[in-house]
Design a protein around this motif. Structure first.
Motif, short mmCIF file in Angstrom:
data_model
loop_
_atom_site.label_atom_id
_atom_site.label_comp_id
_atom_site.label_asym_id
_atom_site.label_seq_id
_atom_site.Cartn_x
_atom_site.Cartn_y
_atom_site.Cartn_z
N PHE A 6 0.83 -1.21 0.00
CA PHE A 6 0.00 0.00 0.00
C PHE A 6 0.87 1.26 0.00
O PHE A 6 0.42 2.33 0.39
CB PHE A 6 -0.95 -0.02 1.20
CG PHE A 6 -1.79 -1.27 1.24
CD1 PHE A 6 -2.96 -1.34 0.50
CD2 PHE A 6 -1.38 -2.37 1.97
CE1 PHE A 6 -3.72 -2.50 0.52
CE2 PHE A 6 -2.15 -3.53 1.99
CZ PHE A 6 -3.31 -3.60 1.26
N PRO A 310 -8.41 -5.18 2.65
CA PRO A 310 -8.91 -5.92 1.48
C PRO A 310 -9.47 -7.28 1.89
O PRO A 310 -8.88 -7.99 2.70
CB PRO A 310 -7.67 -6.06 0.60
CG PRO A 310 -6.88 -4.81 0.91
CD PRO A 310 -7.08 -4.60 2.38
N SER A 336 -8.54 0.49 -0.78
CA SER A 336 -8.20 -0.70 -1.55
C SER A 336 -9.24 -1.79 -1.36
O SER A 336 -9.59 -2.51 -2.30
CB SER A 336 -6.82 -1.21 -1.16
OG SER A 336 -5.80 -0.27 -1.48
N THR A 340 -9.99 -2.92 -5.52
CA THR A 340 -8.89 -3.86 -5.33
C THR A 340 -7.62 -3.06 -5.15
O THR A 340 -7.53 -1.89 -5.57
CB THR A 340 -8.69 -4.82 -6.53
OG1 THR A 340 -8.23 -4.06 -7.67
CG2 THR A 340 -9.98 -5.55 -6.87
N ARG A 341 -6.63 -3.67 -4.51
CA ARG A 341 -5.36 -2.97 -4.32
C ARG A 341 -4.77 -2.55 -5.66
O ARG A 341 -4.27 -1.42 -5.83
CB ARG A 341 -4.38 -3.86 -3.56
CG ARG A 341 -3.08 -3.13 -3.17
CD ARG A 341 -2.00 -4.11 -2.75
NE ARG A 341 -1.50 -4.85 -3.90
CZ ARG A 341 -0.54 -4.41 -4.72
NH1 ARG A 341 0.00 -3.22 -4.53
NH2 ARG A 341 -0.13 -5.14 -5.73
N GLU A 342 -4.82 -3.43 -6.64
CA GLU A 342 -4.21 -3.16 -7.94
C GLU A 342 -4.88 -1.96 -8.62
O GLU A 342 -4.19 -1.09 -9.19
CB GLU A 342 -4.31 -4.40 -8.83
CG GLU A 342 -3.46 -5.58 -8.38
CD GLU A 342 -4.05 -6.32 -7.18
OE1 GLU A 342 -3.29 -7.05 -6.51
OE2 GLU A 342 -5.27 -6.14 -6.89
N ILE A 344 -6.63 0.48 -7.17
CA ILE A 344 -6.36 1.71 -6.41
C ILE A 344 -4.94 2.20 -6.66
O ILE A 344 -4.71 3.41 -6.87
CB ILE A 344 -6.60 1.48 -4.91
CG1 ILE A 344 -8.10 1.29 -4.62
CG2 ILE A 344 -6.03 2.63 -4.07
CD1 ILE A 344 -8.96 2.52 -4.90
N MET A 345 -3.97 1.31 -6.64
CA MET A 345 -2.59 1.73 -6.86
C MET A 345 -2.41 2.28 -8.27
O MET A 345 -1.67 3.26 -8.48
CB MET A 345 -1.63 0.57 -6.60
CG MET A 345 -1.67 0.02 -5.17
SD MET A 345 -1.57 1.27 -3.85
CE MET A 345 0.12 1.85 -4.07
#
Length: 368
Positions: A6, A310, A336, A340-342, A344-345
């Motif tokens: 993150f 998550p 996230s 999803t984390r992906e 958001i990043m």
């Protein structure tokens, strides 16, 4: 899952040091939470993404004048007392115990008779703080020394008619530590709909709304209701542990009134969406979900240490208005979890590349 998942590169020059010229004229990154698709818009364009029957829920808490700058009695040395939360019930209208942070900590220890005096604009002592004890250990900020990062109990006293009057005579609105030397209107760090002073930091996603924008949304039959969560300084903390699940999140107090519960129920029945304005509204609403009965329940200043990572299943919130958050923070984990984390990043990389203004005074994001 690691805390480093993150993290992102945040250039210092992108950290907004002052508000946008117009609250609703800042930029807004719109993200489809299911696909990750992005659009670059202006905040007032949020009307294009809301439908009649949708419900916006905002945190109406107001930031206290919690930063007190004064002098240590007897030596005249400069001292700072930062109010965190009231300790117990008021002793009287002109005296109360508060949990505080102090500076310099070595010279303001309990048991030494340390007192800090604060003067008003006329140079008169309007408020005094006697450091009487260490704050008891709690989940707010775990520590092994019982001192909780140096938190103390201070007895505030005044000769003015009330402590509230004294605090407004000497106190300053606190700003996040990454905002340096802001000397503008402190009211711009308050939402236009804020009410009771109970927070040490602003629910910043709401800073972008104007009375005119709220009125225009209502004319489009978008409902507006509120909750209250008393935002603490720990909202700015990054997670130190490599494994985020080992992090002990801070405790905050929240209120979800019955009218807001009723509005959520009616919105659901009519097929509308519940849209949280800010992560503090998310935590309030999700904390108020009664898993046993499967309904949202009203709450009156209850404690929550809800930690959203998550994999969390959201029960109340369908969309989210938010700001861009500090790397490695619990707020990065919450947003996230909302997609999803992906995704958001990827959105954050886009925001950095496009030179969005970041953090509390910065631009907005709408995750729909």
């Amino acid at each position: 899952m690691k805390t480093s998942d993150f993290d992102y590169d945040l250039p210092e020059e992108l950290i907004a040091q002052k508000p946008a010229a117009e609250r609703d004229g800042c930029r807004m990154l719109v993200m489809d939470r299911a696909t990750g698709a992005l659009e670059d818009r202006i905040f007032r364009d949020i009307a294009d993404y809301l439908r009649p029957g949708d419900l916006l829920i905002a945190n109406e808490t107001r930031v206290m004048p919690a930063r007190l700058l004064g002098a240590k009695r007897g030596t005249g040395g400069a001292a700072e007392v930062f109010l965190l939360r009231q300790h117990g019930t008021p002793l009287e209208n002109r005296s109360a115990l508060w949990e505080v942070l102090v500076r310099p900590g070595k010279r303001l220890k309990p048991g030494t008779g340390a007192v800090v005096d604060f003067t008003d604009a006329a140079g008169n002592v309007a408020l005094s703080a006697e450091i009487v004890d260490w704050a008891a250990p709690s989940s707010q900020s775990a520590s092994t020394d019982g001192a909780q990062k140096g938190e103390r109990i201070a007895r505030l006293t005044t000769q003015l008619p009330s402590l509230d009057e004294a605090l407004h005579a000497v106190g300053h609105t606190p700003l996040p530590p990454y905002i340096k030397d802001y000397s503008g209107d402190e009211e711009l760090y308050q939402t236009v709909y804020s009410r009771r002073e109970s927070s040490a930091a602003a629910p910043t996603a709401g800073l972008h709304f104007t009375p005119e924008l709220i009125a225009s949304l209502r004319e489009r039959h978008v409902r507006w209701e509120t909750v209250e969560l008393e935002v603490g300084l720990d909202t700015f903390r990054i997670v130190d542990e490599d494994d985020p699940e080992r992090h002990v999140i801070h405790t905050e107090y929240y209120t979800v009134p019955q009218r807001t519960v009723d509005a959520v129920t009616e919105t659901r029945e009519r097929g509308g969406r519940v849209i949280a304005v800010g992560t503090t509204s998310v935590r309030s609403l999700e904390s108020a979900w009664d898993a046993e009965s499967g309904v949202l329940a009203s709450r009156e200043r209850e404690a929550t240490s809800l930690y959203i990572l998550p994999g969390y299943q959201f029960h109340v919130v369908d969309a989210l208005v938010t700001n861009f958050h500090v790397p490695r923070s619990t707020l990065m984990m919450l947003v996230s979890a909302f997609s999803t984390r992906e995704r958001i990043m990827a959105a954050y990389r886009h925001a950095v590349e496009e030179r969005y203004r970041m953090l509390s005074f910065g631009d907005a994001m709408f995750i729909r």
